[in-house]
Enzyme design. Structure first.
Site, short mmCIF file in Angstrom:
data_model
loop_
_atom_site.label_atom_id
_atom_site.label_comp_id
_atom_site.label_asym_id
_atom_site.label_seq_id
_atom_site.Cartn_x
_atom_site.Cartn_y
_atom_site.Cartn_z
N THR A 1 0.83 -1.23 0.00
CA THR A 1 0.00 0.00 0.00
C THR A 1 0.86 1.27 0.00
O THR A 1 0.45 2.30 -0.54
CB THR A 1 -0.98 0.02 1.19
OG1 THR A 1 -0.26 0.13 2.43
CG2 THR A 1 -1.87 -1.21 1.20
N VAL B 1 -3.73 4.82 -0.59
CA VAL B 1 -5.16 4.49 -0.47
C VAL B 1 -5.22 3.01 -0.06
O VAL B 1 -5.74 2.15 -0.76
CB VAL B 1 -5.94 4.72 -1.80
CG1 VAL B 1 -6.40 6.15 -1.92
CG2 VAL B 1 -5.10 4.33 -3.01
N HIS B 2 -4.64 2.78 1.14
CA HIS B 2 -4.45 1.42 1.65
C HIS B 2 -5.59 0.47 1.25
O HIS B 2 -5.39 -0.55 0.60
CB HIS B 2 -4.40 1.43 3.18
CG HIS B 2 -3.31 2.26 3.78
ND1 HIS B 2 -1.96 1.96 3.69
CD2 HIS B 2 -3.38 3.40 4.53
CE1 HIS B 2 -1.25 2.86 4.37
NE2 HIS B 2 -2.08 3.75 4.88
N ASP B 3 -6.80 0.80 1.70
CA ASP B 3 -7.92 -0.15 1.65
C ASP B 3 -8.34 -0.53 0.24
O ASP B 3 -8.74 -1.66 -0.01
CB ASP B 3 -9.12 0.42 2.41
CG ASP B 3 -8.82 0.57 3.88
OD1 ASP B 3 -9.39 1.49 4.51
OD2 ASP B 3 -8.02 -0.21 4.41
#
Ligand code: RIB
Ligand code: CA
Length: 317
Positions: A197, A244-246
């Site tokens: 990420t 935008v990890h998720d």
């Protein structure tokens, strides 16, 4: 909808959870059967409000949203409202309309999860972008439904990348007992941790592309991600862009070819008190002798990823 992948998203919005929701809800490949909320970035009340606001603003009114665990299974919910990089509301940077006709399901998260999985003709994929409390509780409460789970795709953990301490990431340490349940479930598991990420960062030019979509979803995203970039880079680390990890955990479900480097390995979740409690201790040298239980993602095709996000956003209101 028949050839779409049925998914349940468990989240704690949060700016990057918002991108994950838009990516999933706007994808022509996924059939989002339900969204369940977990206390993580913010307390349950704020997470619930944020999810309903995102759906309402993006014009999505057919997906059930259920409240879930308000704290970890065992550990204290050791979060102050001032913690983190999402601001006081959890979605600082955009003022959603005060009026929102959407309401939470009367059922709790794991009940909705069970209903969806039990009634689905196809195996269901879970995408978890917050602490794994709901996922762990569901697995413990409904062992008979494990065989109907296709895969669990999580944003969580870290192998080499150190943001705070070695092997520590917010989602996997906040409820370490739940993480252990999930990682030892034997269900196919893909982990999008900090290694990948923090290699998929957006910059100002991406915000312009969102604005140029010309719809309110793109405008909302641009405003929120502009705010998040400032908050994240002040609170955590400034690598020139922001993660935008998720959304990474959604992208690989939509199109596995977006993953350019991943490796099966044994990942252990120590629980005993001390510096590794709640860590994702990754056996990347394959020396533990334990069977691999997780696909750890290390790299993605960034251009393909951001194009997927823009396409999904353009499909919404
Ligand atoms: O460590 C990043 C994770 O923690 C993301 O899911 C973010 O939304 C926060 O929940
Ligand atoms: Ca999250």
């Amino acid at each position: 909808m028949e050839d779409r992948i049925p998914v349940i998203i468990d989240c704690d919005p949060g700016h990057d959870d918002m991108v994950a929701l838009v990516l999933a809800l706007g994808s022509e490949k996924l059939d989002v059967k339900a969204i369940t909320n977990v206390a993580g970035n913010k307390v349950m009340e704020k997470v619930n409000r944020n999810t309903l606001n995102i759906l309402n603003y993006c014009g999505v009114d057919h997906v059930p949203v259920a409240a879930g665990a308000e704290r970890p299974i065992v550990r204290e919910y050791a979060r102050k409202d001032t913690d983190g990089c999402h601001g006081a509301t959890g979605l600082d940077g955009f003022d959603f309309p005060k009026e929102n006709p959407l309401r939470l399901s009367e059922k709790r998260a794991i009940e909705v999860m069970a209903d969806v999985v039990r009634n689905s003709e196809k195996k269901v994929t879970f995408i978890c972008t917050g602490p794994l409390t709901n996922m762990g509780l569901f697995l413990r409460a409904f062992p008979d439904l494990h065989e109907k789970i296709e895969r669990i795709s999580i944003m969580g953990g870290t192998c080499h990348f150190i943001l705070t301490e070695p092997f520590m990431e917010f989602n996997t340490y906040l409820d370490a007992e739940a993480t252990k349940i999930v990682f030892e479930s034997g269900i196919p598991l893909t982990m999008y941790g900090y290694d990948v990420t923090y290699s998929v960062l957006y910059h100002e030019d991406f915000l312009e592309k969102l604005e140029n979509i010309g719809n309110q979803t793109g405008d909302m995203m641009a405003k929120l991600l502009k705010e998040f970039m400032g908050l994240h880079n002040r609170v955590w680390i400034d690598l020139g862009g922001a993660p935008v990890h998720d959304a990474c955990a959604v992208s690989g479900v939509i199109d596995p070819s977006v993953i350019t480097k991943s490796e099966m390995m044994y990942v252990q979740i120590p629980l005993q008190s001390g510096p590794l409690s709640g860590a994702t201790v990754c056996d990347y040298a394959h020396r533990s002798g334990k069977p691999a239980n997780v696909e750890v993602v290390f790299a993605m095709d960034n251009e393909k990823f951001f194009d997927m996000v823009l396409k999904s956003a353009s499909n919404l209101k």
